[in-house]
Design an enzyme around this catalytic site. Sequence first.
Site, PDB file in Angstrom:
ATOM      1  N   SER A   1       7.753  -5.122   6.843  1.00  0.00           N
ATOM      2  CA  SER A   1       7.441  -6.124   7.868  1.00  0.00           C
ATOM      3  C   SER A   1       8.118  -7.465   7.586  1.00  0.00           C
ATOM      4  CB  SER A   1       5.925  -6.280   8.000  1.00  0.00           C
ATOM      5  OG  SER A   1       5.344  -5.075   8.415  1.00  0.00           O
TER       6      SER A   1
ATOM      7  N   ASP B   1       5.350  -2.825  11.594  1.00  0.00           N
ATOM      8  CA  ASP B   1       3.956  -2.451  11.837  1.00  0.00           C
ATOM      9  C   ASP B   1       3.677  -2.155  13.311  1.00  0.00           C
ATOM     10  OD1 ASP B   1       4.307  -5.076  12.607  1.00  0.00           O
ATOM     11  OD2 ASP B   1       2.536  -5.850  11.586  1.00  0.00           O
TER      12      ASP B   1
ATOM     13  N   ARG C   1       0.840  -1.196   0.000  1.00  0.00           N
ATOM     14  CA  ARG C   1       0.000   0.000   0.000  1.00  0.00           C
ATOM     15  C   ARG C   1       0.869   1.238   0.000  1.00  0.00           C
ATOM     16  NH1 ARG C   1      -3.655   0.837   4.560  1.00  0.00           N
ATOM     17  NH2 ARG C   1      -1.942  -0.017   5.783  1.00  0.00           N
TER      18      ARG C   1
END
Length: 492
Positions: A176, A229, A109
Amino acid sequence: MGKKVVVATAVIGAAAVVGAAALVARRRMRNTAKWARAMEILREFEEKCETPIGKLKQVADAMVVEMHAGLASENGSKVKMLISHVDNLPTGEEDGLFYALDLGGSNFRALRVQLSGGGIAKQEFIERAIPPELMVGTSDELFGYIATELAKFVAEEGEGFHLATNRERELGFTFSFPVLQTSINSGTLIKWTKGFSIAEAVGQDVVAELTKALKKQNLDLHVTALANDTVGTLAGGKFFNRDVIASVILGTGTNAAYVERAQAIPKWRGPPPRSGEMVINMEWGNFHTAHLPLTDYDHAMDLESLNRGEQIFEKIISGMYLGEIIRRVLCRMAEEADFFGTSVPPKLQVPFVLGTPAMSAMHHDTSPDLKVVGITLRDILEIPNVSVKKRRVIVKLCDIVAARGARLAAAGIFGILKKVKVGRETTMANQKTTIAMDGGLYENYVEFSSYLENTLKELAGDEVWQHISIEHANDGSGLGAALLAASHSRYL
């Protein structure tokens, strides 16, 4: 002669009736014995999973010990206590245009956020799938594709977004995957997970790789912050609530991060942070102590895992594993107690076929005949026509596993609260403290989150609990990265 035939027939008929009755009696005895065995398996499992408050306090104390050890040296503890290099969390007063890239799986994203000095004025995002061939291709191909899509996204920057004069756009990068972070905007890839396998990228600085690709696109995006995250969730929580001191992810996996005093980090060798504080990425999924209530099913699952002996805490509290634990108990019931008939259903023997979302749906079933449980067993495990009596047993199993996981997660959080308050001028009883939570397990599994919050209240006590709150911090991996770029801007 006729009388003899009649008598013989009567005798044979009576014998048949007696035989049939005996057969029925034997079946009932056998069924009773099988049911008793199933209940014995359930009872033994429940006893092994018990988490009395005394045991939870031992777990919390063990967590504190491991936190100290991890802060003391790089290899001092299974809980790694990684230094995030984030020493300046958002205040809520940041201003300007910032971007974020969130890469943590087969999709990525990109976000842009316009901060107004007192909140978020506007934000937009795109999500793109990563072609499978790029997940196993070259570093240039992967980051080149991401940079190309980022360039398109930046080109669409429209009304409501304003870049200050003489400034380059800044980006926060949520990556991540296991990384050895060396500064706020640099980190070396340790290994790939989640289906990625690009050997040449291992050992390389992921920020440098992304920056190289951005330059090829002539894109004026400077990577200001690198985070995972959990740290992003903490940043997002802090932006909206100054009382946030820690973040916890409870989803497919689990992790926690919190704000630590710099002087309490013996292994820190750099210059003292201006803020006097540093965010620690705990990697608490690898926590282990003899006080954890582990069962034979947990040990077997660990032995068959790819990371045997590691992530023990994660394997009993996170979403990836809870449904699998239930499947293993049901398998034993099927094998030893004919719980689903005289043979073990083939689908029940497939590892991880029963996901935690299905477990949650069954646990939440309040219909009189537990219809959702029946549908789940039929559709996922291909086991039709399970009696209501047995459905209740399955709901009980869900409750045992969810309660243990949630209560242990609460003990971990309580350990963090105990650690951060030691040596501070304020105490847990007189300072407002907020934990930012994220992850599908916490957000969507109502019974799990309820157990967690009630247990944390039980551990803290009524007086202290008045000053503790838990808030859902949505999209820490995206928005949090943009906020970290803002709080670590080169123009501050």
